[in-house]
Design a protein around this motif. Sequence first.
Motif, PDB file in Angstrom:
ATOM      1  N   ASN A   1       0.824  -1.193   0.000  1.00 59.47           N
ATOM      2  CA  ASN A   1       0.000   0.000   0.000  1.00 59.47           C
ATOM      3  C   ASN A   1       0.866   1.254   0.000  1.00 59.47           C
ATOM      4  O   ASN A   1       2.081   1.179   0.121  1.00 59.47           O
TER       5      ASN A   1
ATOM      6  N   HIS B   1      -4.948   6.364   2.170  1.00 59.91           N
ATOM      7  CA  HIS B   1      -4.304   5.058   2.221  1.00 59.91           C
ATOM      8  C   HIS B   1      -4.716   4.330   0.941  1.00 59.91           C
ATOM      9  O   HIS B   1      -5.875   3.943   0.773  1.00 59.91           O
TER      10      HIS B   1
ATOM     11  N   ILE C   1      -4.795   1.467  -1.880  1.00 57.16           N
ATOM     12  CA  ILE C   1      -4.707   0.015  -2.023  1.00 57.16           C
ATOM     13  C   ILE C   1      -4.001  -0.353  -3.338  1.00 57.16           C
ATOM     14  O   ILE C   1      -3.901   0.471  -4.249  1.00 57.16           O
TER      15      ILE C   1
END
Length: 185
Positions: free
Chosen positions: A95, A136, A138
């Motif tokens: 990530n 964040h 992915i």
Amino acid sequence: MQLWVDLADTEGLKIGASVAVNGTCLTVVNISEQGVQFDLIQETLSLTNLGTIKEGDLVNIERAAKVGDEIGGHLVSGHIHSTAKIIELLPTENNLAIHLALDKAWRDYVIYKGFVCVDGASLTVGKLSEQGFWLHIIPETLRVTTLGDKQLGDFVNIEIDSATQTAIDTIKNLAVSGDLKRWLS
């Protein structure tokens, strides 16, 4: 300014169609062997990162949704509110965390677990900070966007959620007018 983009798929694309480039809704003005041409006016250049694009740069592209298409994410318009500066990048094994500094005038509209559109990718806000907010990212988003190629100091286009903006502006206007207390009772 003119922007030419080499699109992999121009099937059904016509002059006058809307295409989002780095999240910015643009109008197709020419389609040729050179690519697809868009005209950028001063308002677009002053609010977005499109004026910094150089030949060979990758951009995020999204064609307009058609009636009957699945809407698999957040609704966005392609109307950019501001840019934000990348001030931290924290990669992990799969990530990427991105810390964005956003102009104070727009921070009220970014809420924890709400969404923002960043260079055309609609993303959930992971954390708020004094300077702005964290995302964040992915692996799938890194695979299909240019976000994984961004560097410290880069600017990204920001579109805030219009429903959040409407709610917050309504509350602010009620508070200023003195009607908030009456409205809440």
